[in-house]
Design an enzyme around this catalytic site. Sequence first.
Site, PDB file in Angstrom:
ATOM      1  N   TYR A   1       0.868  -1.198   0.000  1.00 36.47           N
ATOM      2  CA  TYR A   1       0.000   0.000   0.000  1.00 36.47           C
ATOM      3  C   TYR A   1       0.901   1.244   0.000  1.00 36.47           C
ATOM      4  CZ  TYR A   1      -3.070  -3.479   2.312  1.00 36.47           C
ATOM      5  OH  TYR A   1      -3.766  -4.608   2.676  1.00 36.47           O
TER       6      TYR A   1
ATOM      7  N   SER B   1      -6.224   7.390   4.622  1.00 31.70           N
ATOM      8  CA  SER B   1      -6.707   8.324   5.630  1.00 31.70           C
ATOM      9  C   SER B   1      -6.675   7.762   7.054  1.00 31.70           C
ATOM     10  CB  SER B   1      -8.117   8.765   5.244  1.00 31.70           C
ATOM     11  OG  SER B   1      -8.743   9.425   6.288  1.00 31.70           O
TER      12      SER B   1
ATOM     13  N   TYR C   1       0.227   0.806  -8.931  1.00 34.50           N
ATOM     14  CA  TYR C   1      -0.748   0.302  -7.958  1.00 34.50           C
ATOM     15  C   TYR C   1      -2.154   0.244  -8.573  1.00 34.50           C
ATOM     16  CZ  TYR C   1      -3.341  -0.049  -3.603  1.00 34.50           C
ATOM     17  OH  TYR C   1      -4.179  -0.468  -2.614  1.00 34.50           O
TER      18      TYR C   1
ATOM     19  N   GLY D   1     -12.934   0.630   6.141  1.00 38.41           N
ATOM     20  CA  GLY D   1     -11.606   0.126   6.489  1.00 38.41           C
ATOM     21  C   GLY D   1     -11.608  -1.374   6.712  1.00 38.41           C
TER      22      GLY D   1
ATOM     23  N   ASP E   1     -12.671  -4.062   4.655  1.00 32.96           N
ATOM     24  CA  ASP E   1     -13.166  -4.319   3.298  1.00 32.96           C
ATOM     25  C   ASP E   1     -14.106  -5.525   3.151  1.00 32.96           C
ATOM     26  OD1 ASP E   1     -10.939  -2.690   3.419  1.00 32.96           O
ATOM     27  OD2 ASP E   1     -10.146  -3.306   1.497  1.00 32.96           O
TER      28      ASP E   1
ATOM     29  N   ARG F   1      -6.747 -12.548   1.147  1.00 36.26           N
ATOM     30  CA  ARG F   1      -7.330 -11.317   0.609  1.00 36.26           C
ATOM     31  C   ARG F   1      -8.788 -11.569   0.202  1.00 36.26           C
ATOM     32  NH1 ARG F   1      -4.811  -6.704   1.314  1.00 36.26           N
ATOM     33  NH2 ARG F   1      -6.079  -5.981  -0.399  1.00 36.26           N
TER      34      ARG F   1
ATOM     35  N   TRP G   1     -10.474  -9.526   6.983  1.00 33.76           N
ATOM     36  CA  TRP G   1     -11.290  -9.049   8.109  1.00 33.76           C
ATOM     37  C   TRP G   1     -12.285 -10.105   8.593  1.00 33.76           C
ATOM     38  CZ3 TRP G   1     -10.045  -4.694  10.660  1.00 33.76           C
ATOM     39  CH2 TRP G   1      -9.196  -3.797  10.010  1.00 33.76           C
TER      40      TRP G   1
ATOM     41  N   GLU H   1       0.336  -7.214   9.178  1.00 32.88           N
ATOM     42  CA  GLU H   1      -0.932  -6.512   8.971  1.00 32.88           C
ATOM     43  C   GLU H   1      -2.006  -7.167   9.855  1.00 32.88           C
ATOM     44  OE1 GLU H   1      -1.874  -6.784   4.855  1.00 32.88           O
ATOM     45  OE2 GLU H   1      -3.462  -5.271   4.933  1.00 32.88           O
TER      46      GLU H   1
HETATM   47  C1  GLC Z   1      -6.841  -2.235   3.351  1.00 32.36           C
HETATM   48  C2  GLC Z   1      -7.533  -2.207   4.697  1.00 32.36           C
HETATM   49  C3  GLC Z   1      -7.827  -0.770   5.077  1.00 32.36           C
HETATM   50  C4  GLC Z   1      -6.537   0.039   5.044  1.00 32.36           C
HETATM   51  C5  GLC Z   1      -5.784  -0.127   3.717  1.00 32.36           C
HETATM   52  C6  GLC Z   1      -4.370   0.443   3.768  1.00 32.36           C
HETATM   53  O1  GLC Z   1      -7.664  -1.766   2.336  1.00 32.36           O
HETATM   54  O2  GLC Z   1      -8.694  -2.976   4.706  1.00 32.36           O
HETATM   55  O3  GLC Z   1      -8.391  -0.699   6.351  1.00 32.36           O
HETATM   56  O4  GLC Z   1      -6.798   1.376   5.258  1.00 32.36           O
HETATM   57  O5  GLC Z   1      -5.656  -1.494   3.397  1.00 32.36           O
HETATM   58  O6  GLC Z   1      -3.658  -0.102   4.838  1.00 32.36           O
END
Ligand code: GLC
Length: 440
Positions: free
Chosen positions: A37, A42, A89, A174, A176, A211, A368, A411
Amino acid sequence: MYDRKEEKKLITLIRRAREVLDRNWQGNYTAPSVKQYPHQWSWDSGFIAIGYSYFDEERAKRELVSLLKAQWADGMVPHIRYNPAYSEYFPNASFWRPLPVYAPRGVDTSCIIQPPLLTIGALYFYNNAVDMEEAKRFLGYIYPRLLDFHRFLYRERDPHRDGLIAMVHPWESGQDDSPAWRDMLRGIPIPQGYATTYRRKDIINVPPDERPEDELYKRYVYLVELFKEYGYQQHQMVKDSPFLVYDVLFNSLLCRANECLIEIGRIVGQDTLEPKEYLASTRKAIEKVLWNEEAGMYYSYNLRTSSQIRKPTAASFSPLFAGVPAHEQAERLYRYIDRVCQCGMEETNSAVPSYPRCEEDFSSDRYWMGPVWANMNWIVYEGLKKYGYTHKALEIKESMLELIKRYGFHEYFDPIKKKGCGIDGFSWTAALTIAAVCCD
Ligand code: GLC
């Protein structure tokens, strides 16, 4: 109190956590993970700023300023600010285009939101600051911008004008692929002949089993394509999005963020009636709409079927963090956490999984759907502490730290296969390790 050897181990842990943040630091923000990432997210930045507030005021500030440079003229703080250096990305900046005219010029952003952790991070920055003059000056700069974001939420995302903020996309929560949205997502009809044109990049560095599945991912993308057709007009997204949810986590974090905003406003000498009204309305509505008396639990709410989503994910405990429940309600949540929500890594480990093992759709390693996350444990830890469940709170904190010491700054963590999952060197795991070690 820690003994000397314990103290040495903690100093090493903090040093390693700082190294993770240094590796992910991009000069003006911290990538959650450069490999997985690389852009600025945010709510990640909010957690990261909380971590920095304990040892690097300058970076805490720069993290928040960088995010706010992506703020739209309507007040929205997007969930991603893009770094042009990482155009490979997916979804990249061009995926969201064309953006409305009130998107910022010269800064690439996404067009949806995440929980307002940045407001919480800003108050941590102030509370832990050494240079109080400078800290107050910074709050003066940030207060109107934060207020603008909260205003945006209540103006554009509160369809029933009752204080509950609606999400139009699972990425906004957050979490997903939370078990709370899977059914709703799967039920979104994809038009015949709809062809996906993207290549997933999130399954290159992390095994696909950890994922979200393709059928969900397709719908994440499809939803954004719909929003693009709507010109990202908030009222149309809220009116027509097939996904519309009151997330208990988002709304609880917003309550806490409102409390922080009130405090920031007070420090900088502003009238805080408006955030006080926001706070009161959201608290009341969480109680009214998201609490389930029979189950003794808070649930998210599906606005398309007008019903609670009866999935006891870790988000269900987040109202504790915001001080929403009365003591009897808190006691029921506490008992559930104590009895059911043990990650089960081993008998003595009390870290809270993202979803309890006894649920039939639990998965120990899929994102999640069951793994243990540091941010959720930090939220539960802070929440239980607030209600006086100090012993349990400390047990959770120590259990989470134990997983991090053992497996690294992952993570998330698989409680059954006993391993770190997702990407290693993850920023919020590192930042919240520092916060957990440094706070009482
Ligand atoms: C994933 C997570 C999210 C987070 C992002 C960057 O999409 O589910 O919560 O903000 O990664 O870490």
